[in-house]
Scaffold this motif. Structure first.
Motif, short mmCIF file in Angstrom:
data_model
loop_
_atom_site.label_atom_id
_atom_site.label_comp_id
_atom_site.label_asym_id
_atom_site.label_seq_id
_atom_site.Cartn_x
_atom_site.Cartn_y
_atom_site.Cartn_z
N LEU A 433 0.83 -1.21 0.00
CA LEU A 433 0.00 0.00 0.00
C LEU A 433 0.86 1.25 0.00
N LYS A 434 1.93 1.25 0.78
CA LYS A 434 2.84 2.40 0.77
C LYS A 434 3.38 2.64 -0.64
N GLU A 439 3.37 5.69 -5.87
CA GLU A 439 3.21 5.61 -7.32
C GLU A 439 2.05 6.49 -7.78
N CYS A 440 0.97 6.48 -7.03
CA CYS A 440 -0.17 7.33 -7.36
C CYS A 440 0.22 8.80 -7.25
N THR A 504 3.51 17.88 -0.60
CA THR A 504 2.80 16.66 -0.26
C THR A 504 3.57 15.43 -0.69
N GLU A 505 4.24 15.51 -1.82
CA GLU A 505 5.04 14.37 -2.25
C GLU A 505 6.18 14.11 -1.27
N ARG A 506 6.84 15.14 -0.85
CA ARG A 506 7.90 14.99 0.16
C ARG A 506 7.33 14.42 1.44
N LEU A 507 6.17 14.91 1.78
CA LEU A 507 5.52 14.47 3.02
C LEU A 507 5.20 12.97 2.97
N LEU A 508 4.61 12.54 1.85
CA LEU A 508 4.25 11.13 1.73
C LEU A 508 5.47 10.23 1.75
N ILE A 537 -6.02 2.36 -5.55
CA ILE A 537 -6.08 1.92 -6.95
C ILE A 537 -7.02 2.82 -7.75
N GLN A 538 -8.16 3.14 -7.17
CA GLN A 538 -9.12 3.99 -7.87
C GLN A 538 -8.57 5.40 -8.06
N CYS A 539 -7.87 5.91 -7.05
CA CYS A 539 -7.26 7.24 -7.17
C CYS A 539 -6.25 7.26 -8.33
N HIS A 540 -5.46 6.22 -8.41
CA HIS A 540 -4.46 6.14 -9.48
C HIS A 540 -5.14 6.05 -10.85
#
Length: 666
Positions: A433-434, A439-440, A504-508, A537-540
């Motif tokens: 999941l991480k 990837e999303c 947000t990318e850095r945060l994730l 998956i749906q978000c991606h």
């Protein structure tokens, strides 16, 4: 830890007698010409007449059958030794084609000419796994859902229809039944040493495989069926499997020294270890891992029985009981519900490695795939073999006497020990999941870089001036984010634009790097993870659809091929992604926070847990609807905005009721 070093065999007395002595008691000599014709055609009656059945008439009497078949096996073995390679190829090669791996059986013939114990055992392991796979292909001619276990496959009505029940009974004498020789299991599970496997049984299985090919040809000609071979399992994303550095010749030489002194290795099994390391040096990576996996199981079984004080479990079990295998050794509890002490001895990183490479459904499940013949041995990847060998070296080192401390500090070995102690699961649902989240996020991060028309065109569309709806949505998101702000690393937040994509990318990335225990996740945790992964998956999917639509519509805009309604819809889409991008990123952030605290799901009351799960499923429904509305066929951007507004209200209200799991992400 003091390990039992006086064990000379891992076969219990009855099993040792069955394999090593029973088939040698009768000294009868059989004329090979009565068993096989000059052109290599097997006379099955001359084989099946040696089967014995219990008084009930239904079940095979394995003791008498092994005893009676022993001289037949010896005759076959001598027959093969009397043939040149060319003669064997002429008489038998065509009958191995049904296995889809003729070369393997020709290789086993070569091995039998010299009968080196370790090579015979390796040949037998490879033969049985390939034979099992081929029999599964035959099963699927008339059956569905091929049995996973060899014993169930051999006992199936489908194979009895193709080959005959008496032929299947002969096979079960050698493999697939715990009451028979059970050669496959005692080898693949690391119970038998090289010297304990008679070469004549390997020869007999080679002979029987050719005979099966002859029977199958008759069946196929009669039925007009066509045998189809299932594709091999392939390992993708090999870089995910890399935990240890590449091993060089010097490291392997040190490993050979370790094998001789480590308490992890039974003295009778040393030849297997040396052969595995030699195979790696010779780039025979499948052979290396096939040899090594049973020895890892044997060594871990020694640790398991020592730490749990059950020395009787070290040997092969009797037919009425189960073997002590990887499956049991990796469990949290023993059969008597007491806590398994092995995990505490091995420690979490080692357990996570074992679960990753052996058990997790999304991992390589290397032992299962190899032992069931599901992998193309000719293309087995070096990267995977490297990981297994390196891991094995660390166990050799850890469970050695104190006077071998020099090995642990060796300049070559020490980096391996460091890697082993730092290992984190890659294939547990939490880890997957991480990876999905990141990837999303990368996909969403591409949005601002996509070519679009100017903002002036968007503002010119009636109803989009001022973007009041979009501003309202972003305000709701900011409110939700403020509730979790205290749980976020301060250096990853921006007071001016907290939902900025770069931040947000850095945060994730930073949050996903936090370690979450993956061992023995209880059912509520796994249920939550299933829903969270579906949401991701749906978000991606939404992100990929948006990217494709933006790229396509921009090209059409520039070529002036869009009709009036399409132009208007395109501009509404550009307006919608102003809120769609941050809302997807917000969902990913909330997912990540839930993952970090997912084990708190077990601490909720049943009522709160069900409400929480229901809430997550409602968010899943929202993302599924998003996929539908943002598809090229629908393009329902106004509905997307309305849908998002309702979802944000739901998230905000649920957060206000403090029913989320987020307690602390730091």
């Amino acid at each position: 830890m003091a390990l039992q070093g006086s064990v000379s065999t891992c076969l219990s007395p009855p099993v040792h007698y069955m394999i090593c002595k029973l088939g040698f008691e009768k000294k009868d000599i059989y004329d090979i010409n009565n068993i096989v014709s000059e052109n290599g055609e097997v006379c099955w009656q001359a084989v099946t007449e040696h089967l014995h059945y219990l008084e009930s008439g239904q079940s095979v009497d394995y003791i008498k059958s092994v005893q009676s078949l022993g001289p037949v096996c010896e005759s076959v073995n001598l027959h093969f030794k009397s043939l040149t390679k060319d003669q064997f190829v002429v008489q038998y090669a065509v009958w191995f084609h049904w296995t889809n791996y003729t070369e393997l059986f020709l290789e086993v013939f070569d091995v039998l000419q010299y009968a080196r114990a370790t090579e015979v055992a390796l040949g037998l392991m490879k033969l049985t796994s390939c034979l099992e796979r081929a029999l599964g292909d035959v099963y699927l001619l008339i059956g569905k859902d091929c049995p996973f276990l060899l014993r169930d496959l051999l006992a199936s009505e489908q194979l009895a229809v193709v080959f005959g029940q008496d032929v299947m009974d002969v096979l079960r004498v050698f493999i697939g039944s715990p009451y028979g020789l059970n050669l496959r299991n005692v080898l693949w599970h690391g119970f038998a040493s090289p010297q304990e496997i008679p070469a004549k049984y390997c020869a007999m299985l080679l002979f029987l495989t050719a005979g099966l090919g002859q029977l199958l040809q008759t069946y196929l000609l009669k039925t007009k069926y066509i045998l189809v071979h299932r594709p091999y399992v392939t390992f993708i994303s090999l870089e995910e499997l890399v935990a240890f550095p590449d091993l060089n010749h010097e490291t392997l030489c040190v490993a050979e020294e370790l094998v001789q002194v480590s308490n992890f290795v039974f003295k009778s099994m040393v030849p297997f270890w040396i052969a595995a390391l030699t195979a790696f040096k010779q780039s025979r990576y499948a052979d290396c891992v096939i040899l090594l996996l049973p020895q890892l199981e044997a060594g871990l079984r020694l640790l398991f029985t020592t730490t749990n004080k059950c020395p009787n479990r070290l040997l092969t079990a009797e037919p009425s009981a189960l073997y002590t295998t990887f499956d049991e050794m990796l469990k949290k509890h023993l059969d008597n519900e007491e806590i398994n002490q092995l995990p505490s001895v091995l420690e979490e990183p080692t357990m996570e490695f074992l679960w990753d490479f052996l058990n997790h459904q999304e991992g390589p499940r290397i032992r299962d795939h190899l032992s069931h013949g599901e992998i193309n041995l000719k293309t087995f990847p070096r990267e995977l073999a490297n990981q297994i060998v390196a891991f094995a070296i660390t166990l050799l080192c850890r469970f050695s006497d104190e006077d071998t401390v020099a090995f642990k500090e060796h300049v070559i070995i020490k980096p391996l020990m460091t890697c082993a102690s730092c290992y984190r699961s890659q294939f547990h649902p939490i880890s997957r999941l991480k990876k999905q989240v990141l990837e999303c996020m990368k996909s969403i991060h591409l949005w601002p870089e996509l070519p679009t028309v100017s903002e002036a065109h968007v503002q010119a569309v009636k109803g989009l001036e001022g973007n009041t709806e979009t501003s309202s949505l972003i305000l709701k998101m900011a409110e939700i984010l403020s509730q979790v702000q205290q749980y976020l690393p301060q250096d990853c937040c921006s007071p001016d634009d907290p939902i900025n994509s770069v931040v947000t990318e850095r945060l994730l990335v930073k949050l996903c790097d936090k370690h979450v225990c993956t061992l023995y996740s209880p059912r509520p945790v796994l249920e939550v993870l299933v829903v969270l992964r579906k949401i991701c998956i749906q978000c991606h999917h939404v992100s990929e659809q948006v990217i494709a639509s933006i790229e396509l519509r921009y090209k059409q805009w520039m070529k002036k091929t869009l009709r009036s309604r399409q132009r208007h819809n395109y501009l509404r889409m550009l307006n919608s992604i102003k809120f769609l991008s941050p809302v997807l990123r917000l969902i990913l952030l909330l997912i990540t926070l839930e993952v970090i605290n997912v084990h708190l799901a077990c601490k909720k009351t049943p009522s709160d847990y069900q409400q929480y799960l229901k809430f997550l499923k409602s968010i899943l429904q929202y993302t599924e609807n998003l996929v539908t509305y943002t598809s090229p066929e629908k393009n329902k951007w106004d509905e997307t905005e309305e849908l998002t507004n309702k979802a944000l209200i739901k998230i905000k209200n649920f957060s206000d009721r403090k029913l989320t799991l987020i307690q602390s992400a730091t």
